[in-house]
Design an enzyme around this catalytic site. Structure first.
Site, PDB file in Angstrom:
ATOM      1  N   THR A   1       2.081   4.001  -2.855  1.00  0.00           N
ATOM      2  CA  THR A   1       2.048   2.811  -2.453  1.00  0.00           C
ATOM      3  C   THR A   1       1.036   2.770  -1.087  1.00  0.00           C
ATOM      4  OG1 THR A   1       4.177   3.271  -1.022  1.00  0.00           O
ATOM      5  CG2 THR A   1       4.163   2.381  -3.285  1.00  0.00           C
TER       6      THR A   1
ATOM      7  N   LEU B 267       1.637  -2.387   0.203  1.00  0.00           N
ATOM      8  CA  LEU B 267       2.130  -3.497  -0.510  1.00  0.00           C
ATOM      9  C   LEU B 267       3.018  -2.253  -1.474  1.00  0.00           C
ATOM     10  CD1 LEU B 267      -0.362  -5.962  -1.414  1.00  0.00           C
ATOM     11  CD2 LEU B 267       1.280  -6.214   0.456  1.00  0.00           C
ATOM     12  N   HIS B 268       4.148  -1.772  -1.004  1.00  0.00           N
ATOM     13  CA  HIS B 268       4.925  -0.816  -1.708  1.00  0.00           C
ATOM     14  C   HIS B 268       5.441  -1.510  -2.981  1.00  0.00           C
ATOM     15  CE1 HIS B 268       4.665   1.679   1.944  1.00  0.00           C
ATOM     16  NE2 HIS B 268       5.192   0.785   2.554  1.00  0.00           N
ATOM     17  N   ASP B 269       6.421  -2.566  -2.647  1.00  0.00           N
ATOM     18  CA  ASP B 269       7.186  -2.915  -3.887  1.00  0.00           C
ATOM     19  C   ASP B 269       6.335  -3.616  -5.271  1.00  0.00           C
ATOM     20  OD1 ASP B 269       9.175  -2.217  -2.777  1.00  0.00           O
ATOM     21  OD2 ASP B 269       9.861  -4.070  -1.970  1.00  0.00           O
TER      22      ASP B 269
END
Length: 318
Positions: free
Chosen positions: A192, A236-238
């Site tokens: 991520t 933008l992890h999720d």
């Protein structure tokens, strides 16, 4: 073939973008429900954020509240990154929708049991709800296709030197999930942090349509904390957990035996991958380690274009 999914989340700026990405691809993903868990902020606030987001894009999807805190101990929130509301930045109107009366794990169990296709779970917050689901209704595991989660990191952490936020908040729950035997794909910090959005891209979003502009405002706030930590862009992890389901060809990964550390002063919440050539445990997690950032960002922008067109069409009808 359309894949039915349940998104378990704690919106959360990047949670919101992940939801938008999933809903922009109905030909690939069918979002059966959104469930909420205490994490980035307290449960009532993040549930309200989910409902406001869905109302903003006119998506009437069942939302159910889940666990307010971890299996053990007190909730640690991500207020420093996500603000007092959990999704500071844009001023979203009040939601027209309300959560369903069922608890999140009851709604998940009902959907999984009644589905003629196996359900994919997409937890992008602490894993408390998923652990409770598997403990309370063990029969549902047979009809779960995969768990595509955002959490962990086999190289480093972000709350501590070893632990990533979602796992750190409830490592006991994470251990239950990782030991469940259900196939897991882990979008951790290893991948991520290779999917940042930069200031010029955020500026471009704010010059586009209504939904893109709103996301640009989200990212304006979110990027404050990223810059404070010394990052050039905002990870933008999720959305990576959704991106994997849409375009696995954009990602690189490796299967490992991964365990969750639940004790240790410096290691609680650590995702420990056995990277030896000869391992003692069975590989239980596909760990994503790289992503084609430019193609992934194009996926995000295309999704927001989808929502912008829908928003413009709704306005044209008024």
């Amino acid at each position: 073939m359309t894949k039915p999914i349940i998104i378990d989340c704690d919106p959360g700026h990047d949670d919101a973008i992940a939801i938008l990405l999933a809903l922009a691809n109905p030909q690939h993903l069918e979002v059966k429900a959104i469930t909420t868990v205490g994490g980035n902020q307290v449960l009532d606030k993040i549930t309200d954020n989910a409902l406001k987001l869905l109302s903003f894009i006119d998506a009437d999807i069942p939302v159910a509240k889940g666990a307010a805190g971890p299996l053990l101990g007190q909730l640690v929130t991500g207020e420093e990154a996500h603000g007092d509301s959990g999704m500071d930045g844009p001023d979203l109107p009040p939601s027209r929708f309300k959560p369903v009366e069922k608890h999140a794990i009851e709604l998940m169990a009902d959907i999984i049991r009644s589905s003629d296709k196996k359900i994919t779970l997409v937890p992008i917050g602490p894993l408390t709800n998923i652990a409770l689901l598997l403990r309370a209704f063990p029969d549902v595991a047979a009809n779960i296709e995969e768990i595509s989660l955002m959490g962990g990191g086999i190289g480093y952490g972000n709350v501590t030197s070893t632990a990533e936020f979602n796992i750190y908040v409830d490592p006991e729950a994470a251990r239950i999930v990782y030991e469940s035997g259900i196939p897991i794909t882990m979008s951790g910090l290893d991948v991520t942090d290779k999917a940042p959005i930069f200031q010029d891209e955020i500026k471009a979003l704010k010059e586009r349509g209504e939904v893109s502009h709103m996301v640009g405002e989200l990212l304006d706030f979110y990027s404050i904390y990223s810059r404070k930590l010394g990052y050039e862009g905002s990870s933008l992890h999720d959305p990576c957990a959704i991106g994997w389901l849409l375009r696995p060809d954009l990602f690189t990964g490796q299967c490992y035996h991964v365990e969750i550390e639940t004790s240790g002063r410096a290691t609680r919440g650590m995702t420990v991958a056995d990277r030896r050539k000869v391992t003692e445990g069975v590989n239980n997690v596909r760990v994503l380690t790289d992503v084609n950032r430019d193609a992934f960002m194009e996926l995000i922008f295309d999704a927001l274009d989808f929502h912008d067109r829908n928003a413009a069409a709704r306005k044209a009808k008024v």
